[in-house]
Design a protein around this motif. Structure first.
Motif, PDB file in Angstrom:
ATOM      1  N   GLY A 232       9.069 -30.316  25.752  1.00 10.96           N
ATOM      2  CA  GLY A 232      10.286 -29.881  25.119  1.00 10.96           C
ATOM      3  C   GLY A 232      10.131 -29.070  24.147  1.00 10.96           C
ATOM      4  N   LEU A 233       8.867 -28.353  23.874  1.00 10.51           N
ATOM      5  CA  LEU A 233       8.805 -27.278  22.834  1.00 10.51           C
ATOM      6  C   LEU A 233       8.004 -26.214  23.541  1.00 10.51           C
ATOM      7  CD1 LEU A 233       7.619 -29.715  19.968  1.00 10.51           C
ATOM      8  CD2 LEU A 233       9.944 -28.825  20.065  1.00 10.51           C
ATOM      9  N   THR A 234       8.308 -24.962  22.991  1.00 20.24           N
ATOM     10  CA  THR A 234       7.406 -23.989  23.175  1.00 20.24           C
ATOM     11  C   THR A 234       5.852 -24.329  22.521  1.00 20.24           C
ATOM     12  OG1 THR A 234       7.749 -22.735  21.130  1.00 20.24           O
ATOM     13  CG2 THR A 234       9.417 -22.319  23.000  1.00 20.24           C
ATOM     14  N   LEU A 235       4.926 -23.346  22.808  1.00 20.58           N
ATOM     15  CA  LEU A 235       3.647 -23.576  22.498  1.00 20.58           C
ATOM     16  C   LEU A 235       3.640 -23.488  21.162  1.00 20.58           C
ATOM     17  CD1 LEU A 235       0.433 -23.583  22.960  1.00 20.58           C
ATOM     18  CD2 LEU A 235       0.551 -21.328  23.262  1.00 20.58           C
ATOM     19  N   LEU A 236       4.421 -22.291  20.499  1.00 20.50           N
ATOM     20  CA  LEU A 236       4.424 -22.147  19.041  1.00 20.50           C
ATOM     21  C   LEU A 236       5.002 -23.310  18.218  1.00 20.50           C
ATOM     22  CD1 LEU A 236       3.714 -20.277  16.471  1.00 20.50           C
ATOM     23  CD2 LEU A 236       5.967 -19.175  17.120  1.00 20.50           C
ATOM     24  N   GLU A 237       5.999 -23.824  18.936  1.00 24.51           N
ATOM     25  CA  GLU A 237       6.771 -25.049  18.105  1.00 24.51           C
ATOM     26  C   GLU A 237       5.805 -26.292  18.073  1.00 24.51           C
ATOM     27  OE1 GLU A 237      11.336 -23.959  19.187  1.00 24.51           O
ATOM     28  OE2 GLU A 237      10.281 -25.126  20.756  1.00 24.51           O
ATOM     29  N   TYR A 238       5.190 -26.326  19.442  1.00 26.36           N
ATOM     30  CA  TYR A 238       4.332 -27.563  19.364  1.00 26.36           C
ATOM     31  C   TYR A 238       3.273 -27.447  18.517  1.00 26.36           C
ATOM     32  CZ  TYR A 238       1.885 -31.427  21.759  1.00 26.36           C
ATOM     33  OH  TYR A 238       1.175 -32.756  21.835  1.00 26.36           O
ATOM     34  N   ARG A 239       2.410 -26.394  18.359  1.00 25.00           N
ATOM     35  CA  ARG A 239       1.307 -26.320  17.591  1.00 25.00           C
ATOM     36  C   ARG A 239       1.718 -26.369  16.020  1.00 25.00           C
ATOM     37  NH1 ARG A 239      -0.937 -20.492  16.405  1.00 25.00           N
ATOM     38  NH2 ARG A 239       0.946 -20.802  15.193  1.00 25.00           N
ATOM     39  N   ASN A 240       2.955 -26.096  15.640  1.00 27.22           N
ATOM     40  CA  ASN A 240       3.349 -26.014  14.182  1.00 27.22           C
ATOM     41  C   ASN A 240       3.702 -27.543  13.980  1.00 27.22           C
ATOM     42  OD1 ASN A 240       3.005 -23.454  13.630  1.00 27.22           O
ATOM     43  ND2 ASN A 240       5.211 -22.852  13.799  1.00 27.22           N
ATOM     44  N   GLU A 241       4.253 -28.157  15.139  1.00 28.88           N
ATOM     45  CA  GLU A 241       4.409 -29.809  14.995  1.00 28.88           C
ATOM     46  C   GLU A 241       3.191 -30.453  14.604  1.00 28.88           C
ATOM     47  OE1 GLU A 241       7.127 -31.811  14.796  1.00 28.88           O
ATOM     48  OE2 GLU A 241       8.641 -30.132  15.195  1.00 28.88           O
ATOM     49  N   VAL A 242       2.123 -30.020  15.145  1.00 26.13           N
ATOM     50  CA  VAL A 242       0.725 -30.639  15.004  1.00 26.13           C
ATOM     51  C   VAL A 242       0.361 -30.260  13.694  1.00 26.13           C
ATOM     52  CG1 VAL A 242      -1.747 -30.683  15.604  1.00 26.13           C
ATOM     53  CG2 VAL A 242       0.145 -30.755  17.386  1.00 26.13           C
ATOM     54  N   ARG A 243       0.381 -29.073  13.261  1.00 25.52           N
ATOM     55  CA  ARG A 243       0.047 -28.701  11.920  1.00 25.52           C
ATOM     56  C   ARG A 243       0.794 -29.078  10.701  1.00 25.52           C
ATOM     57  NH1 ARG A 243      -0.247 -21.732  12.354  1.00 25.52           N
ATOM     58  NH2 ARG A 243      -2.314 -21.616  13.675  1.00 25.52           N
ATOM     59  N   ILE A 244       1.997 -29.273  10.840  1.00 25.51           N
ATOM     60  CA  ILE A 244       2.903 -29.864   9.858  1.00 25.51           C
ATOM     61  C   ILE A 244       2.643 -31.295   9.768  1.00 25.51           C
ATOM     62  CG2 ILE A 244       5.200 -30.530   9.010  1.00 25.51           C
ATOM     63  CD1 ILE A 244       4.256 -27.517   8.874  1.00 25.51           C
ATOM     64  N   GLY A 245       2.170 -32.005  10.833  1.00 36.21           N
ATOM     65  CA  GLY A 245       1.740 -33.246  10.810  1.00 36.21           C
ATOM     66  C   GLY A 245       0.667 -33.581  10.052  1.00 36.21           C
ATOM     67  N   ILE A 246      -0.604 -32.725  10.211  1.00 38.70           N
ATOM     68  CA  ILE A 246      -1.839 -32.650   9.811  1.00 38.70           C
ATOM     69  C   ILE A 246      -1.333 -32.407   8.059  1.00 38.70           C
ATOM     70  CG2 ILE A 246      -3.980 -31.620   9.023  1.00 38.70           C
ATOM     71  CD1 ILE A 246      -3.886 -33.290  11.732  1.00 38.70           C
ATOM     72  N   ALA A 247      -0.590 -31.440   7.728  1.00 41.33           N
ATOM     73  CA  ALA A 247      -0.287 -31.190   6.408  1.00 41.33           C
ATOM     74  C   ALA A 247       0.235 -32.102   5.535  1.00 41.33           C
ATOM     75  CB  ALA A 247       0.980 -29.878   6.275  1.00 41.33           C
ATOM     76  N   LYS A 248       1.084 -33.225   6.153  1.00 39.01           N
ATOM     77  CA  LYS A 248       1.698 -34.241   5.755  1.00 39.01           C
ATOM     78  C   LYS A 248       0.630 -35.242   5.344  1.00 39.01           C
ATOM     79  CE  LYS A 248       5.758 -35.774   7.841  1.00 39.01           C
ATOM     80  NZ  LYS A 248       6.438 -36.209   8.895  1.00 39.01           N
TER      81      LYS A 248
END
Length: 298
Positions: A232-248
């Protein structure tokens, strides 16, 4: 003929392994041999491999084991380019582990017999990984490369462990060739699950559709469509979701400066990190940290 010795690549006497990426373009690597084992994974491109006097085509997804003292060469034409992940190791570095693996018949077939079958057969055989298998192997090799480059505490043990994982995994792939038709392809869901695993494991790296497409044997447009349909996401959107999850997690569990967290998860521009974080969390990183530390404060 050139014969390479351990010291040509392995600069430490107690670390007889060398992990690197190698590109061969529009040239021939002359016949040579070496006193170490050469584990070759071709992650992109095409060319020809000359082994013990016989030549055959190689391409992305191929795995080769070149045993010590075997004469071999590479031939890459004007319109060709081979991109190779190499793991060179002397058997003594991996002697105990090889002894354990040698008790497994599938490993013996893959590691010890495959090179000789390849050399003697009129239709040389070698292990060519399916798209989903390529991603799994790439993950293992990337982890090995990170340990080799980082040289943090315990890295020598981890290098042996990861090399053992590689060989066990490849032995399983080899066994599957005997149990199922080689024409069987992984389902689209299996392949996309492997791609998302790769993104999770490499969230801090620059991951492109071109690179993933090469690994999967797919076009960029084909991968783009299938990835979005799966996530449901582009590659960039998906990677950023993962990154933000780690950042949190880092904002809650550490006292690292926000700029350090941004760099840790792959954002080189802190203002861009702040913007992406706020878009997804409706709070700036600083506000999020304060809220997590003081949940009762309005």
């Amino acid at each position: 003929m050139q014969r390479y010795e351990n010291a040509d690549f392995m600069k430490q006497d107690d670390l007889l392994i060398h992990v690197f990426t190698h590109t061969i373009q529009n040239r021939t690597v002359d016949p040579h041999c070496h006193e170490f084992v050469e584990f070759v994974y071709i992650f992109n491109g095409t060319g020809k491999h000359e082994y013990q006097g016989k030549t055959y085509a190689i391409a992305a997804g191929d795995v080769l084991i070149i045993e010590p003292e075997a004469v071999h060469a590479y031939h890459v034409g004007p319109q060709e380019c081979l991109q190779i992940r190499n793991i060179l190791f002397h058997p003594s570095f991996f002697a105990k582990e090889l002894g354990i693996l040698a008790k497994e018949s599938t490993f013996v077939q893959f590691y010890f017999l495959e090179p000789f079958l390849r050399a003697s057969s009129p239709y040389p055989s070698h292990l060519r990984l399916l798209p989903n298998e390529r991603i799994s192997l790439q993950l293992l090799i990337d982890q090995m490369a990170a340990e080799y480059e980082g040289k943090e505490h315990g890295y020598k043990v981890l290098l042996k462990t990861k090399l053992m994982e590689c060989f066990i995994y490849l032995s399983r792939c080899y066994l599957h060739r005997e149990q199922i038709p080689v024409t069987r392809e992984a389902s689209e869901q299996e392949l996309m699950e492997q791609v998302t695993r790769f993104v999770h494991a490499n969230y801090d790296q620059s991951i492109t559709l071109e690179k993933l497409g090469q690994m999967c044997g797919m076009s960029e447009s084909g991968l783009r469509h299938k990835f979005k349909a799966h996530t449901g996401l582009t590659l960039l959107e998906y990677r950023n979701e993962v990154r933000i999850g780690i950042a949190k997690q880092l904002l809650q569990q550490t006292d690292w400066p926000i700029s350090e967290i941004a760099l840790e998860i792959g954002f080189n521009d802190i203002s861009f990190f702040n913007r992406v974080f706020k878009q997804r969390c409706q709070l700036s990183p600083r506000q999020y940290r304060m809220q997590m530390l003081n949940p009762d404060v309005e």
